[in-house]
Write a protein that holds these residues in place. Structure first.
Motif, mmCIF file in Angstrom:
data_model
loop_
_atom_site.group_PDB
_atom_site.id
_atom_site.type_symbol
_atom_site.label_atom_id
_atom_site.label_comp_id
_atom_site.label_asym_id
_atom_site.label_seq_id
_atom_site.Cartn_x
_atom_site.Cartn_y
_atom_site.Cartn_z
ATOM 1 N N ARG A 159 26.084 43.862 -11.448
ATOM 2 C CA ARG A 159 25.073 44.924 -11.570
ATOM 3 C C ARG A 159 25.748 46.273 -11.792
ATOM 4 N NH1 ARG A 159 23.101 48.608 -8.138
ATOM 5 N NH2 ARG A 159 24.209 47.698 -6.408
ATOM 6 N N GLU A 160 26.834 46.541 -10.987
ATOM 7 C CA GLU A 160 27.540 47.824 -11.151
ATOM 8 C C GLU A 160 28.189 47.931 -12.534
ATOM 9 O OE1 GLU A 160 30.306 48.114 -7.890
ATOM 10 O OE2 GLU A 160 28.721 48.527 -6.442
ATOM 11 N N GLN A 161 28.705 46.811 -13.014
ATOM 12 C CA GLN A 161 29.334 46.814 -14.324
ATOM 13 C C GLN A 161 28.305 47.073 -15.423
ATOM 14 O OE1 GLN A 161 31.112 43.087 -15.526
ATOM 15 N NE2 GLN A 161 32.940 44.161 -16.271
ATOM 16 N N LYS A 162 27.123 46.506 -15.300
ATOM 17 C CA LYS A 162 26.073 46.727 -16.308
ATOM 18 C C LYS A 162 25.554 48.163 -16.248
ATOM 19 C CE LYS A 162 24.519 42.147 -17.178
ATOM 20 N NZ LYS A 162 23.527 41.422 -17.850
ATOM 21 N N GLU A 163 25.515 48.732 -15.051
ATOM 22 C CA GLU A 163 25.064 50.136 -14.924
ATOM 23 C C GLU A 163 26.068 51.068 -15.589
ATOM 24 O OE1 GLU A 163 24.506 50.870 -10.742
ATOM 25 O OE2 GLU A 163 22.563 49.873 -10.700
ATOM 26 N N LYS A 164 27.351 50.760 -15.522
ATOM 27 C CA LYS A 164 28.365 51.589 -16.135
ATOM 28 C C LYS A 164 28.292 51.502 -17.663
ATOM 29 C CE LYS A 164 31.816 51.539 -12.484
ATOM 30 N NZ LYS A 164 33.147 51.124 -12.079
ATOM 31 N N GLN A 165 27.907 50.323 -18.159
ATOM 32 C CA GLN A 165 27.807 50.129 -19.599
ATOM 33 C C GLN A 165 26.576 50.863 -20.150
ATOM 34 O OE1 GLN A 165 27.790 45.921 -20.242
ATOM 35 N NE2 GLN A 165 29.997 45.724 -19.994
ATOM 36 N N ASN A 166 25.538 51.020 -19.390
ATOM 37 C CA ASN A 166 24.329 51.680 -19.859
ATOM 38 C C ASN A 166 24.400 53.124 -19.642
ATOM 39 O OD1 ASN A 166 23.203 49.347 -20.732
ATOM 40 N ND2 ASN A 166 22.116 48.994 -18.809
#
Length: 178
Positions: free
Chosen positions: A171-178
């Motif tokens: 989830r944290e990784q996807k938030e950083k990508q967005n």
């Protein structure tokens, strides 16, 4: 001198003891001081035990009357001054109490015992005294039975925690990508 009627009475009493006792500890009370004997009696009563003293020949005859064979090894128990401590309920309380009395006063001397249908040595009486109480044994069994379940619960909990950490990292990784 004991008359014949008294001897028969003693044999009958000892026969009941041989039949009903869960365990018996034979001891020599030779050279016990009055103070030690008083302490001995008090401890015997306090632990719900009974003590009995009679002539060795009568003790042997009563055993044979019940069907217990006296051989050369067990005959050594019935030499000199011999008393018997027995329990009708708990087979281990007699050896434990006698062991404690000896630790406290160094008297009397254990000659041997009778446990589960056979004569035992003084060393075996001492070994019986070292067996933990029923409550302690029950706790040990419960702990042993509970250990695998506890380990399984911890393993499952760790697995769920690892999945939660992995999902949180995704989830944290996807938030950083967005």
């Amino acid at each position: 001198m004991i008359n014949k009627q008294k001897k028969e009475s003693v044999i009958l009493e000892m026969t009941d003891i041989w039949k009903n006792a869960k365990s018996m500890v034979f001891y020599s009370f030779d050279k016990m001081a009055a103070e030690d004997m008083e302490y001995f009696r008090k401890e015997i009563r306090r632990n719900g035990l009974r003590a009995y003293v009679c002539k060795n020949t009568l003790m042997g005859k009563s055993a044979e009357k019940v069907g217990i064979e006296i051989n050369s090894t067990s005959a050594k128990l019935f030499i000199g001054q011999t008393g018997v401590v027995y329990s009708i309920h708990d087979p281990l309380i007699g050896p434990k109490t006698m062991d404690q009395i000896i630790k406290d006063k160094r008297k009397p001397i254990i000659k041997g015992g009778y446990f589960e249908g056979r004569f035992i040595s003084p060393e075996n009486v001492k070994a019986l005294a070292s067996i933990p109480s029923r409550e302690v044994l029950n706790q040990q069994i419960a702990y042993t039975l509970l250990a695998p379940v506890t380990k399984l619960a911890c393993s499952l909990n760790n697995t769920v925690a690892k999945i939660a950490y992995a999902l949180n990292a995704v989830r944290e990784q996807k938030e950083k990508q967005n």
